[in-house]
Design an enzyme around this catalytic site. Structure first.
Site, short mmCIF file in Angstrom:
data_model
loop_
_atom_site.label_atom_id
_atom_site.label_comp_id
_atom_site.label_asym_id
_atom_site.label_seq_id
_atom_site.Cartn_x
_atom_site.Cartn_y
_atom_site.Cartn_z
CB CYS A 1 20.38 17.87 -21.24
SG CYS A 1 19.98 18.64 -22.82
CB CYS B 1 17.51 20.11 -13.47
SG CYS B 1 18.20 19.33 -14.96
CD GLU C 1 18.73 16.99 -27.57
OE1 GLU C 1 17.66 17.29 -27.00
OE2 GLU C 1 19.76 16.64 -26.96
CD GLU D 1 27.83 17.38 -18.73
OE1 GLU D 1 27.10 16.87 -19.61
OE2 GLU D 1 27.51 18.42 -18.12
CE LYS E 1 24.41 19.28 -16.34
NZ LYS E 1 24.55 19.10 -17.80
CD GLU F 1 34.35 11.79 -22.90
OE1 GLU F 1 33.13 11.77 -22.67
OE2 GLU F 1 35.21 11.55 -22.04
CB SER G 1 21.25 13.92 -28.72
OG SER G 1 21.75 15.12 -29.27
CD GLU H 1 22.15 14.30 -32.74
OE1 GLU H 1 22.69 13.20 -32.53
OE2 GLU H 1 22.24 15.26 -31.94
#
Length: 585
Positions: free
Chosen positions: A310, A514, A284, A372, A369, A377, A330, A287
């Protein structure tokens, strides 16, 4: 501020003007039972719809009982919280509430954590005097959250959190009379709505109407399967919260005891998501550096600000509501997914394990999560990076099932190499931590020097939006930190309307980051618990020998041995992703 004097149960109480009777009593050490009410001033959350009437009190000079949660104090007021009439009315209200509530407490998702259940215990309810007709609604399972709306008591906490704080508006009161519940539009499954799966509705629901979809039995089956190798990764926020489920104060680091406990459960490898967080920063920060330098060269179509990626709830929020900002996200995968990709691509090969036989489990503070890990993907060659995720609460329950007392565990260590991490990775679990970790590395990469002070204090705190400028070699970088999706929506609208320029923005869906995730131990509205967890992560960071991600020796070896350069061809293939326009789907 004007102070008001009143008496509660004969005790003199002084509180600021505007304080409710309930809050004045609680601060004075006088407990008034309540159910629908919840307030977290630090994040602007307040639910005082006074729907349950459990908190009624008697006011001298008034001929009716009034709800203490929504009634402000007045000078000279005399309040009685425990008269015979008050106690009788509360009990009747509770009995009526229980009369049409399902009685399957033993298999309820909130059993042991249900506030209605605790009230029934405290009132000594042992029989049902009233027989109400129970509503009939099918359970709705999504990959992250299960809804059992038959158990909804119309406290509307979830509606307040989802609408007023998160700005999503997925849940609302529907129907009338005895049929009234909080539901989605047209009773749609959460995955068919604009729900981000953040789980903050779960965090505030007092009963079993909302809870995380449980994967613990699936985990037990995998651990028992001799054909499978099962490994686990642990997120940073988990280690400063799991102890609460065993009577430890919030914020206490339980890492070393937790690693031993997980090995006792039978995992074939116990690793740290923090390792992947350090890798996340390598990708990151690279990037961000490339985009900033391209912008300074005057190149066109450089997408700034760069948003962190994230938080899966935040990513889904963008895809559903602001797909025009997808290119600003990102492309670096989250630490959870980076870990899974690395484990199945490199660790499995080293151990001569077919990656199809490797089960990668994550322990996360988050319900999103789970979603996710299921995204298509993140499936390569028919194999998911992460097979499934369990929450901190699920882990606590599982340890207790196995008679593993976390407090009695000897200290252990994560397995290497996927268990080595720096302090920069630990602070990923609090708001501002991802951006601060990236700033430490980015500063040194641009300046080619050593950063003397690693603490970017302006990025810390709990204001919903925090901005700062970081000066690096004459380059002024304007950055922002946001926590809470409602606050993120406001900032995105400002950027769309040209009222805000930033180079990088960190967004976390949950208040506090979190540490306040939807899968953490219930804090029941006490945001000080969330703050202590964040402080606990900062303490870990302070005591780490290495505090910058690019200094992690195992990460350095990973790039030298396997990946090559950060954001290079192989790294991009394994560690980066793309995003989908979900707005009209």
């Amino acid at each position: 501020m004007k102070m008001i004097r009143l008496k509660i149960d004969g005790k003199l109480v002084v509180a600021p003007e505007g304080t409710t009777i309930l809050n004045a009593a609680l601060k004075a050490g006088i407990y008034i039972p309540h159910l629908c009410y919840m307030e977290m001033k630090e994040v602007g959350y307040k639910n005082d719809c006074a729907s349950c009437r459990i908190c009624v009190v008697q006011i001298k000079g008034m001929n009716r009982l009034i709800p203490s949660c929504s009634t402000p104090i007045k000078e000279g007021m005399e309040v009685i919280t425990n008269s015979s009439e008050v106690m009788h009315k509360r009990r009747v209200v509770l009995e009526l509430m229980l009369s049409d509530h399902p009685k399957d407490c033993l298999i309820c998702g909130k059993n042991g954590n249900c506030e209605l259940q605790k009230l029934a215990i405290s009132f000594g309810i042992r029989e049902m005097r009233f027989a109400g007709k129970e509503g009939k609604h099918d359970k709705q399972h999504s990959i992250s959250i299960t809804r059992d709306i038959t158990k909804c008591i119309m406290c509307r906490r979830c509606e307040t959190m989802c609408g007023d704080i998160q700005g999503c508006g997925i849940l609302t009161g529907v129907d009338r009379g005895f049929n009234v519940i909080v539901n989605t539009a047209f009773n749609k499954n959460l995955l068919e709505t604009n729900c981000t799966m953040c789980g903050q509705c779960v965090a505030v629901c007092p009963v079993g109407a909302l809870y995380e979809t449980d994967n613990t039995f699936k985990l037990v089956e995998d651990l028992m399967n001799p054909k499978k190798k099962v490994i686990v990764q642990v997120a940073p926020a988990v280690r400063v919260a799991i102890g609460e489920l065993f009577g430890v104060a919030p914020g206490i680091d339980m890492t070393k005891k937790l690693t031993t406990a997980l090995k006792r459960l039978g995992f074939d490898g116990v690793f740290d998501t923090n390792f992947a967080a350090d890798v996340t920063i390598m990708e990151e920060a690279t990037e961000l550096k490339e985009r900033i330098l391209s912008s300074l060269k005057g190149e066109k179509d450089v997408k700034l600000p760069l948003f962190t990626s994230c938080c899966p709830a935040w990513v889904r929020f963008v895809e559903l509501n602001y797909p025009e900002f997808r290119d600003n996200l990102s492309t670096t995968k989250s630490p959870q997914q980076i870990f899974g990709a690395l484990a199945k691509e490199f660790w499995a090969k080293e151990k001569e394990i077919d990656k199809k036989d490797l089960v990668c489990v994550s322990i996360m503070p988050c319900t999103a999560k789970k979603y996710e890990a299921s995204r298509e993907e993140f499936v390569r060659d028919g194999v998911a990076d992460v097979d499934y995720s369990i929450t901190t609460r699920e882990l606590g329950r599982l340890l207790k099932q196995y008679n593993i007392n976390l407090l009695e565990m000897p200290e252990g260590e994560f397995d290497l190499p996927l268990g080595e991490s720096t302090g920069a990775a630990d602070i990923f679990g609090r708001t501002g931590g991802v951006l601060e970790a990236a700033a430490r590395t980015l500063y040194e990469w641009i300046s080619n020097g050593k950063l003397e002070n690693l603490d970017f204090v302006p990025l810390r705190g709990f204001e919903e939006v925090r901005t700062a400028e970081i000066e690096v070699e004459g380059i002024n970088l304007r950055v922002a930190v946001v926590h809470g999706l409602g606050a993120a929506r406001k900032l995105l609208e400002e950027i769309k309307n040209g009222r805000g320029h930033f180079d990088a923005i960190e967004v976390m869906a949950c208040k506090g980051g979190c540490v306040g995730g939807g899968g953490q131990p219930y804090h029941h509205g006490d945001f000080e618990i969330v703050k202590k967890r964040a402080e606990g992560l900062q303490v870990i960071d302070y005591h780490k020998e290495l505090r910058e991600s690019h200094e992690n020796p195992c990460v350095i070896d990973l790039y030298e041995t396997y990946l090559g350069e950060a954001n290079g061809e192989l790294a991009h293939k394994l560690l980066h992703t793309h995003y989908i326009d979900r707005k009209n789907k």
